[in-house]
Design a protein around this motif. Structure first.
Motif, PDB file in Angstrom:
ATOM      1  N   LEU A  42       8.621  39.756  51.096  1.00 61.17           N
ATOM      2  CA  LEU A  42       8.868  41.193  50.993  1.00 61.17           C
ATOM      3  C   LEU A  42       7.982  41.985  51.953  1.00 61.17           C
ATOM      4  N   THR A  43       6.742  41.551  52.095  1.00 62.60           N
ATOM      5  CA  THR A  43       5.824  42.227  53.020  1.00 62.60           C
ATOM      6  C   THR A  43       6.376  42.144  54.435  1.00 62.60           C
ATOM      7  N   GLU A  44       6.825  40.962  54.823  1.00 66.07           N
ATOM      8  CA  GLU A  44       7.379  40.753  56.166  1.00 66.07           C
ATOM      9  C   GLU A  44       8.648  41.593  56.369  1.00 66.07           C
ATOM     10  N   ILE A  45       9.526  41.587  55.372  1.00 61.08           N
ATOM     11  CA  ILE A  45      10.776  42.348  55.451  1.00 61.08           C
ATOM     12  C   ILE A  45      10.482  43.843  55.519  1.00 61.08           C
ATOM     13  N   TYR A  46       9.599  44.299  54.663  1.00 62.88           N
ATOM     14  CA  TYR A  46       9.217  45.714  54.623  1.00 62.88           C
ATOM     15  C   TYR A  46       8.631  46.158  55.967  1.00 62.88           C
ATOM     16  N   GLN A  47       7.734  45.374  56.505  1.00 60.22           N
ATOM     17  CA  GLN A  47       7.105  45.738  57.778  1.00 60.22           C
ATOM     18  C   GLN A  47       8.122  45.758  58.920  1.00 60.22           C
ATOM     19  N   ALA A  48       9.077  44.842  58.900  1.00 64.06           N
ATOM     20  CA  ALA A  48      10.100  44.794  59.947  1.00 64.06           C
ATOM     21  C   ALA A  48      11.108  45.941  59.819  1.00 64.06           C
ATOM     22  N   SER A  49      11.275  46.444  58.600  1.00 68.35           N
ATOM     23  CA  SER A  49      12.327  47.433  58.349  1.00 68.35           C
ATOM     24  C   SER A  49      12.034  48.812  58.920  1.00 68.35           C
ATOM     25  N   GLY A  50      10.749  49.180  58.959  1.00 68.41           N
ATOM     26  CA  GLY A  50      10.402  50.530  59.378  1.00 68.41           C
ATOM     27  C   GLY A  50      10.694  51.570  58.300  1.00 68.41           C
ATOM     28  N   LEU A  51      11.096  51.122  57.117  1.00 70.39           N
ATOM     29  CA  LEU A  51      11.414  52.027  56.013  1.00 70.39           C
ATOM     30  C   LEU A  51      10.202  52.255  55.124  1.00 70.39           C
TER      31      LEU A  51
END
Length: 117
Positions: A42-51
């Motif tokens: 989730l941390t990786e996804i969140y950081q990649a999302s820019g959201l």
């Protein structure tokens, strides 16, 4: 290939899955309630999302409401929020699609078209 976190009974998830199939987009479906992403994922996804992190919460879900998170999130650290999301897949806005670089939350056809085609 996309990792596609979804809940089978969710109408929005079914629409998104249908779109992926109609557009021949390869994906690996993961049942979000049975196998939610880990805190690290989730941390990786969140950081990649820019959201904003709060966008990852399923604010219309029963779990979100039963925990009164609307009032509590602003007092929680980012790490606490990520731990909470990882603890229960039903707290995560769905579908969540991720290919290691790009992320979509929920389903909007135009966004899927711009991201996954």
């Amino acid at each position: 290939m996309i990792t596609y976190y979804a809940y089978p009974k969710c109408t929005t998830c079914r629409k998104a899955k249908s779109w992926l199939e109609q557009n021949n987009v390869e994906y690996n479906e993961v049942h979000i309630a049975e196998s939610p992403p880990t805190k690290e994922q989730l941390t990786e996804i969140y950081q990649a999302s820019g959201l904003e992190l709060k966008k990852f919460f399923n604010t219309s879900g029963l779990v979100y409401r039963s925990l009164s998170l609307k009032d509590k999130l602003s007092n929680m650290t980012e790490q606490q929020q990520l731990e909470l999301l990882a603890s229960d897949g039903m707290l995560i806005k769905r579908p969540l699609a991720w290919d290691g670089k790009r992320v979509t939350l929920g389903f909007k056809e135009a966004e899927y078209q711009n991201t996954w085609l």
